[in-house]
Design a protein around this motif. Structure first.
Motif, PDB file in Angstrom:
ATOM      1  N   SER A   1       0.885  -1.007  -0.062  1.00 56.14           N
ATOM      2  CA  SER A   1      -0.075   0.169  -0.193  1.00 56.14           C
ATOM      3  C   SER A   1       0.897   1.133   0.032  1.00 56.14           C
ATOM      4  O   SER A   1       0.639   2.257  -0.794  1.00 56.14           O
ATOM      5  CB  SER A   1      -0.906  -0.144   1.212  1.00 56.14           C
ATOM      6  N   GLN A   2       1.934   1.228   0.733  1.00 58.00           N
ATOM      7  CA  GLN A   2       2.855   2.418   0.806  1.00 58.00           C
ATOM      8  C   GLN A   2       3.742   2.360  -0.425  1.00 58.00           C
ATOM      9  O   GLN A   2       3.833   3.550  -0.711  1.00 58.00           O
ATOM     10  CB  GLN A   2       3.830   2.443   2.046  1.00 58.00           C
ATOM     11  N   LEU A   3       3.995   1.103  -1.063  1.00 61.38           N
ATOM     12  CA  LEU A   3       4.874   1.281  -2.293  1.00 61.38           C
ATOM     13  C   LEU A   3       4.072   1.884  -3.337  1.00 61.38           C
ATOM     14  O   LEU A   3       4.662   2.550  -4.055  1.00 61.38           O
ATOM     15  CB  LEU A   3       5.397  -0.462  -2.702  1.00 61.38           C
ATOM     16  N   ALA A   4       3.057   1.858  -3.345  1.00 61.19           N
ATOM     17  CA  ALA A   4       1.756   2.464  -4.176  1.00 61.19           C
ATOM     18  C   ALA A   4       2.104   3.753  -4.206  1.00 61.19           C
ATOM     19  O   ALA A   4       2.061   4.678  -5.369  1.00 61.19           O
ATOM     20  CB  ALA A   4       0.730   1.886  -4.249  1.00 61.19           C
ATOM     21  N   ILE A   5       1.935   4.323  -3.053  1.00 60.31           N
ATOM     22  CA  ILE A   5       1.972   5.854  -2.781  1.00 60.31           C
ATOM     23  C   ILE A   5       3.327   6.356  -2.982  1.00 60.31           C
ATOM     24  O   ILE A   5       3.447   7.398  -3.743  1.00 60.31           O
ATOM     25  CB  ILE A   5       1.630   5.850  -1.196  1.00 60.31           C
ATOM     26  N   SER A   6       4.223   5.599  -2.780  1.00 58.44           N
ATOM     27  CA  SER A   6       5.819   6.081  -3.434  1.00 58.44           C
ATOM     28  C   SER A   6       5.563   6.053  -4.829  1.00 58.44           C
ATOM     29  O   SER A   6       6.303   7.082  -5.465  1.00 58.44           O
ATOM     30  CB  SER A   6       6.842   5.034  -2.945  1.00 58.44           C
ATOM     31  N   TYR A   7       5.274   5.304  -5.445  1.00 62.12           N
ATOM     32  CA  TYR A   7       5.086   5.284  -7.084  1.00 62.12           C
ATOM     33  C   TYR A   7       4.296   6.506  -7.372  1.00 62.12           C
ATOM     34  O   TYR A   7       4.751   7.227  -8.502  1.00 62.12           O
ATOM     35  CB  TYR A   7       4.337   3.902  -7.592  1.00 62.12           C
TER      36      TYR A   7
END
Length: 630
Positions: free
Chosen positions: A118-124
């Motif tokens: 979920s946080q990796l998606a926000i980083s992208y």
């Protein structure tokens, strides 16, 4: 007409939503004051930052920084990843794209290593947004597609809606009209089903941009009005402000100046709340034009003056980074002026020296005679001294060779024999079929560690032995990226770090460079990181930082491990006093890694030093030239 009717119905439906309830951010702030400063506290601070991210960028940044500091303090790595995401987004909203990109990449590394999807998606998303702001629209769309694929995998429909909005927006900015219309309507349909007013407002605003660009002004106004209504329901100051000034621009196209002024004035008020100076400057310029068209030249002048002042402020902020360079240039010119003055004084002295040349010549003749006599005496003793020197060198070489032999035999008899003996014993048991599968599973991990240690020991032993026989030769120095070398080694050692639950943090700037042999720097960093892993307790943190002075690049490898005494530090990097000890998990080594580091650093015209205290960790500092060594 049908589209306009549908949009008007949508406006009436949204306007009925009540806003009387206390905002979620206020509730979270009250909760944060009543709980202990643990991981839950970090989570609440991050939620507050997320809630304020599109309403008040400055407040969002304050809460995100608090979350970052507390996460570091209590070693909450997942919380740190979320905080870095929020800081990056806040800087993006404030228009500081350089800092936003730096924090987005730091968050991306942490969230990728922990596989926090979920946080990796926000980083992208953050990286894609910054690429979009830099007019790199294809790269931006690629990252938004990566974000959307993760949301789809997690069945996060809100995340998918936001990704569709971002793809449509980037397609519009990149002049990919067909893609912008397709993704814009897909986003609007998807977000309308979800009923999320912020996402609906974003979709409507993007479609308004597309139709404004193609000259369909009335149609774009319908979409901007619908976007404004949805944004007010969502309390998103960012969408409210951007929709308002788009309406102001659209009414300018229709030459309806009073309507344009009303929307632009409200946009100014909202942009001040957001602290968005760049948008304020743009809106004031539009206001000045509208005031001039209705003959209110006083207000036109005032708006233009504010526009100029804001542009000057923005120019000053962008120029601060250049000021340091200008100051260095000034100091250089000042030194050159001093050199020129010294040259003039030197020319005056030369006139005086001409009168003294005759005396100097006579003095040189006398000195030459004295030197001739001394030379005769010196040559008589030269052969004797040379022979004594050669004997001393041969003695030192023999002592060094004897020590090297003892060192190699010590490694072969102890460090290499034990893992080989262990492996041999296991093979005999397997051959006799006396070792059960359960027993084999228990010792497999230990054998793996011993074999890995054996491989590292052999590599270091071969390099060290060759250096002792031939010296460090064939140094292929070139400009190399320190960030890439550190990042590669962080990935290479991820498995070893995970076994001890140690976080390796790469704080090196992407632009950091050094002039050295890439292979040597790779070996230096790997051995220093392995050394830090070896003597850092489970759950510790290892940080690689970068700093520089005028001529040298400096890498600091910092751990919070067991540290060393002054006596131990004094024995490092010396062949005759070097020692080796077991790590915090009884890891073994031959004690050659730090010797190799020193030899390779010095071969590249650098230095290596260490600071440490028992119980307070260690800091190894490697200094390398920033440019070709002269």
């Amino acid at each position: 007409m049908m589209i306009r009717s549908i949009l008007l119905l949508f406006l009436l439906w949204v306007s009925g939503i009540t806003n009387a309830q206390t905002t979620k951010a206020d509730s979270l702030i009250r909760i944060s004051k009543t709980i202990g400063q643990d991981s839950n506290y970090v989570s609440v601070l991050n939620q507050i930052a997320e809630e304020l991210s599109d309403k008040d960028a400055d407040q969002s940044l304050d809460f995100a920084i608090k979350a970052q500091l507390q996460a570091i303090k209590i070693k909450d790595v997942p919380g740190l990843g979320k905080a870095l995401n929020n800081i990056g987004w806040a800087y993006y909203r404030k228009g500081d794209y350089s800092k936003g990109f730096d924090y987005a990449l730091r968050a991306l590394r942490i969230n990728d290593s922990l596989q926090l999807l979920s946080q990796l998606a926000i980083s992208y998303r953050n990286v894609g947004a910054i690429y979009n702001s830099q007019a790199k629209y294809r790269e931006s769309m690629d990252y938004f597609h990566k974000e959307m694929s993760i949301h789809a995998k997690l069945n996060n429909l809100l995340g998918v809606g936001r990704s569709l909005n971002n793809i449509a927006f980037s397609a519009h900015r990149g002049k990919f009209k067909d893609s912008a219309i397709i993704f814009g309507h897909t986003a609007l349909e998807h977000n309308s089903k979800l009923g999320d007013q912020y996402l609906i407002a974003f979709s409507l605003r993007t479609l308004g941009d597309v139709y404004f660009e193609e000259g369909s002004i009335d149609r774009s106004i319908d979409y901007f009005l619908a976007s404004l209504t949805a944004a007010r329901a969502a309390k998103s100051n960012f969408i409210i402000e951007t929709s308002l000034y788009r309406l102001g621009k659209a009414y300018q196209q229709k030459k309806q100046w009073k309507e344009s002024i009303n929307y632009l004035q409200e946009a100014v008020a909202v942009s001040k709340i957001l602290g968005a100076k760049s948008e304020q400057a743009t809106i004031q310029k539009l206001l000045a034009f509208s005031y001039a068209q209705i003959g209110d030249y006083k207000k036109a002048y005032e708006s233009q003056a504010i526009h100029v002042a804001l542009n000057d402020t923005l120019f000053e902020e962008r120029s601060r980074a250049r000021f340091a360079q200008m100051q260095v240039a000034f100091e250089t010119e000042k030194k050159q002026a001093e050199i020129n003055l010294l040259k003039k004084e030197d020319e005056a002295q030369k006139e005086k020296i001409k009168d003294q040349r005759l005396y100097t010549f006579l003095l040189l003749v006398v000195v030459a005679l004295v030197m001739a006599l001394w030379l005769v005496s010196w040559r008589r003793n030269q052969f004797k001294q040379l022979a004594n020197k050669q004997l001393r060198l041969q003695k030192a070489a023999l002592e060094q060779a004897s020590f090297q032999k003892d060192k190699i035999f010590s490694i072969l008899s102890h460090d290499l024999r034990m893992p080989i003996s262990s492996l041999s014993g296991v093979l005999q048991l397997v051959d006799k079929q006396s070792l059960s599968e359960e027993a084999f599973t228990k010792i497999k991990h230990a054998l793996g560690k011993q074999i890995t240690s054996l491989n590292t020991t052999l590599d270091n032993l071969l390099l060290w032995s060759r250096n002792q026989m031939e010296g460090v030769t064939d140094v292929q120095a070139s400009e190399c990226s320190l960030y890439e070398i550190v990042e590669n080694n962080c990935h290479l050692l991820t498995s070893a770090a995970n076994q001890k639950k140690i976080l390796i943090h790469n704080d090196v700037s992407i632009t950091a460079k050094a002039y050295a042999d890439v292979h040597h720097v790779d070996i230096i960093l790997r051995n220093l990181l392995l050394n830090a892993l070896k003597f850092t307790e489970e759950g510790g943190i290892i940080t690689v930082q970068y700093r520089e002075d005028e001529h040298m690049a400096i890498l600091d490898i910092i751990d919070n491990g067991i540290g060393m005494t002054k006596e131990q530090i004094g024995k490092l990097f010396k062949v005759n006093t070097h020692f080796t000890t077991t790590g915090t998990k009884n890891e073994k080594g031959a004690g050659l890694g730090l010797l190799l580091c020193k030899e390779f650093v010095e071969a590249n015209h650098g230095t290596v030093s260490v600071k440490s205290e028992p119980g307070n960790g260690s800091q190894f500092s490697v200094t390398l030239p920033k440019s070709k060594y002269v």
